[in-house]
Structure formats: C-alpha cells, structure tokens
Write a protein that holds these residues in place. Structure first.
Motif, short mmCIF file in Angstrom:
data_model
loop_
_atom_site.label_atom_id
_atom_site.label_comp_id
_atom_site.label_asym_id
_atom_site.label_seq_id
_atom_site.Cartn_x
_atom_site.Cartn_y
_atom_site.Cartn_z
N GLU A 154 0.84 -1.20 0.00
CA GLU A 154 0.00 0.00 0.00
C GLU A 154 0.87 1.26 0.00
OE1 GLU A 154 -3.82 1.90 2.42
OE2 GLU A 154 -2.50 0.45 3.43
N ARG A 155 1.90 1.24 0.83
CA ARG A 155 2.82 2.39 0.90
C ARG A 155 3.54 2.58 -0.43
NH1 ARG A 155 4.86 1.04 5.21
NH2 ARG A 155 6.73 -0.06 4.52
N ALA A 156 3.99 1.48 -1.03
CA ALA A 156 4.72 1.58 -2.29
C ALA A 156 3.82 2.09 -3.42
CB ALA A 156 5.30 0.22 -2.66
N LEU A 157 2.60 1.58 -3.50
CA LEU A 157 1.71 2.03 -4.57
C LEU A 157 1.33 3.50 -4.39
CD1 LEU A 157 -0.66 -1.04 -5.11
CD2 LEU A 157 1.41 -0.39 -6.35
N ASP A 164 1.56 7.16 -12.82
CA ASP A 164 0.43 6.71 -13.64
C ASP A 164 0.61 5.24 -14.05
OD1 ASP A 164 -1.93 6.77 -15.08
OD2 ASP A 164 -1.02 7.63 -16.88
N LEU A 165 0.54 4.36 -13.07
CA LEU A 165 0.77 2.93 -13.30
C LEU A 165 -0.41 2.29 -14.04
CD1 LEU A 165 2.29 1.82 -9.87
CD2 LEU A 165 3.49 2.66 -11.91
N VAL A 185 -6.54 -0.14 -2.02
CA VAL A 185 -6.03 0.80 -3.03
C VAL A 185 -7.01 1.07 -4.15
CG1 VAL A 185 -3.67 0.07 -2.51
CG2 VAL A 185 -4.88 -0.94 -4.46
N LYS A 186 -8.23 0.60 -4.00
CA LYS A 186 -9.22 0.79 -5.06
C LYS A 186 -9.37 2.26 -5.42
CE LYS A 186 -13.84 -0.67 -6.46
NZ LYS A 186 -15.06 -1.43 -6.09
N TYR A 187 -9.30 3.14 -4.39
CA TYR A 187 -9.48 4.57 -4.63
C TYR A 187 -8.36 5.15 -5.50
CZ TYR A 187 -5.72 5.78 -1.36
OH TYR A 187 -4.49 5.92 -0.75
N MET A 188 -7.20 4.49 -5.55
CA MET A 188 -6.09 4.98 -6.37
C MET A 188 -6.28 4.68 -7.86
SD MET A 188 -2.65 3.96 -4.26
CE MET A 188 -2.59 4.02 -2.46
N GLY A 189 -7.15 3.74 -8.17
CA GLY A 189 -7.36 3.38 -9.56
C GLY A 189 -6.23 2.57 -10.17
N ILE A 190 -5.45 1.85 -9.33
CA ILE A 190 -4.36 1.01 -9.83
C ILE A 190 -4.82 -0.44 -9.83
CG2 ILE A 190 -1.99 0.24 -9.49
CD1 ILE A 190 -1.45 2.88 -8.04
#
Length: 333
Positions: A154-157, A164-165, A185-190
């Motif tokens: 989580e920290r790395a992502l 923009d992964l 991490v769903k909110y990050m869109g990755i």
C-alpha cells in the motif's frame, strides 16, 4: 497433461534434446545465464526451461507444456502479431535508458520492483527514470513478485501512483493479501494483476473467485501449455496478459501462440524478453520490431545450438531432470 495430449516415449524427447546456456545483458531473477532444453517433436521445436529452484513436481508441468507444443496441434490464431512490453530489471536508474534501448518501439514497460537488498527509494527512482524516458504517453506497469506485505504494498503504490501505473503485478504473495490490498487501493485506480497466484497455485482459479485481482498474468510453460492456459483464462473470466518465463526464442513462440489465441487481448504482453539476452538460438531472434512480435513457430539454428551448448555436466543435469519430470508425468496419467 490434458487428457488428449499423448506422452511420447522418453527416448523420442532425449534423441533430439539440446541443452543451451544463454548469457543475459543484465542479471534477471538473480541469474546472468539462462539454461534451457530444446527438443523437436512432430509439430516442431519446443522448450523445457523451468527455473533451477523448482522441484520435479512443479517442473513436470513445464515438460507437459513442452510436449504439448511439440506434439499437439495448437489453437487457431486470432491475430498475426502481438504487442509487447519492454522489461526493466531491478537496475539503477542510470541504467534504465540502456535497457529500454534494447526494445524496439515498445510503448509499454514492465519495471521490476521490491528487489531483495534494495529500498523503496530505489524503485521510485527506477520508475521515475522509465517515465522520463517514455514520456507521458508511455504505459508503465510494475512487478513485485509477491515480495511486499499488504502494508508495504500500500505504501509503495501510494509512492508510485504519481507515475500513472497501468497495473501492479503480484504486489503480495497470497490471495488473501491481494484481496485486502485491492480493497485498500481501489481509490487509487491502480489495477492488481496476479501472476504467481495463478502459475504457482494448486488452484489457479482461486484468485479470481476471491476477487483478489483485476487481471491475470499467464505464462504458457508454467501452466502446462497454451491450451490449458486458455481454459484457465476462460474459467477465470478476467482479462489476461501473456508473459514469458525468460524463454529462448523457441519457448517465446509458445507464449506468442497463446496470446494470439486469446479471444480478447487488451494489454501489451511480456513476451519481448529475448531482448534481455546477448545471444539466442534463432536468427533472427524473436525480439520486438516496432513494439510487436510476429506469430509463428521458431526453429533454432544448428550453429547457434552448438555455439551456446551448455557444459557437459550441465547438459547431464538437465537431461536427468527431463527424465525425472517425465516420470512425474507418467505417474500422473
């Protein structure tokens, strides 16, 4: 092996078997030389190259794939070429440009992260260098090979999100961890991709049933061949990316055939890894041209088989491994 795949006599495999050792331009997965067994079946040349640390039971699945590719007709191709990504090992940021230069026309790059002995800061600098080299239109995906726990991932992502992964491949080792991370991490869109949770799992569909991944990374050899891999993708109901197992050009052709047979292929595939070698068994080598690979079988050049033949002791070790894995397949039938 699939029920309709016949197991040829061991003597037929060993009769044409050639063991090669190919040097890499940059160490990858901790190795500087990749060894493989090549042999010829009625359908053409095929490859057996499980990684050295795999036991005979796991490696026998790779032999099943080799037999399937060499002895059985393959699924029909739906496309004539396959877009592929560049692959950047866990090198220093200053070496990124030189690595990318080996991949002609690739618009996507997979970056290895979470290397033992390195820090998150090293990953950030490496990914930053890739983004700078590729520009804003380039696509970047990362692969941690399951090395992070959920908190580390989580920290790395969060730290890498600015680049923009496209997706994160196997950030954690277990299906439960992947499911928890995906929720966080769903909110990050990755998107989260599963690799080892498919190819090294007793149940390759468990990750899909658990809702632990957005897409699957599949490899032909570790899954027992293109036909079995296609069945897994169909049952999982998730998008798929076909990747290599650091194969020679002969083995890469098996992965290309798998990618060509998928009903849908929305991502560039990780099949450009011949560009990581400084030598190969085919001329020309199956390397990206304008970011793509042509679909079709690859035959090795006899002169290159001779030039890159493994030492006698390594040849004997590999042929012994073939025989033991063959015994595993016989016992399972």
């Amino acid at each position: 092996m699939s029920n309709d795949a016949r197991l040829p006599p061991l003597g037929d495999i060993l009769e044409t078997a050639r063991v090669v050792a190919l040097p890499l331009a940059t160490r990858f997965r901790g190795v500087g030389v990749r060894e493989a067994v090549l042999f010829e079946g009625p359908e053409g040349w095929t490859e057996f190259s499980p990684f050295l640390e795999y036991d005979d039971a796991e490696a026998s699945v790779w032999l099943a794939a080799a037999v399937d590719w060499g002895w059985m007709p393959q699924p029909a191709a739906r496309r004539e070429s396959i877009g592929v990504n560049a692959t950047v090992p866990a090198v220093a940021a200053t070496e990124v440009s030189a690595v990318l230069a080996r991949f002609d026309g690739c618009r996507t790059t997979k970056v290895k992260v979470a290397e033992a002995g390195q820090r998150l800061g090293d990953d950030i600098e490496r990914v930053r260098a890739v983004r700078e080299a590729m520009g804003p239109e380039g696509r970047i995906r990362i692969d941690a090979n399951g090395a992070w726990n959920v908190d580390e991932a989580e920290r790395a992502l969060h730290a890498l999100a600015e680049f923009d992964l496209e997706y994160a491949e196997q950030p954690c080792a277990s299906v439960d961890e992947l499911a928890e991370l995906r929720r966080r991490v769903k909110y990050m869109g990755i998107p989260i991709a599963a690799d080892e949770s498919v190819r090294k799992a007793a149940d390759p569909l468990a990750v899909a049933r658990a809702g632990a991944a957005d897409l699957l990374v599949i490899k032909a050899q570790p899954l027992g061949g293109a036909r079995r891999a296609l069945d897994i993708v169909a049952e999982a109901g998730l998008p798929a990316v076909v990747s290599s197992a650091l194969d020679t050009s002969v083995g890469l052709a098996m992965g290309v055939a798998l990618a060509a047979a998928l009903p849908d292929l929305d991502y560039d595939c990780g099949l450009g890894t011949a560009s990581l070698f400084t030598a190969d068994v085919a001329e020309p080598s199956l390397q990206p041209h304008r970011g793509a690979l042509a679909v079709g079988r690859v035959d090795p050049e006899p002169a290159l088989l001779d030039a890159h033949a493994a030492s006698v002791d390594r040849r004997d070790w590999w042929l012994g491994r073939v025989a033991r894995c063959y015994g595993e397949l016989e016992a399972a039938r």
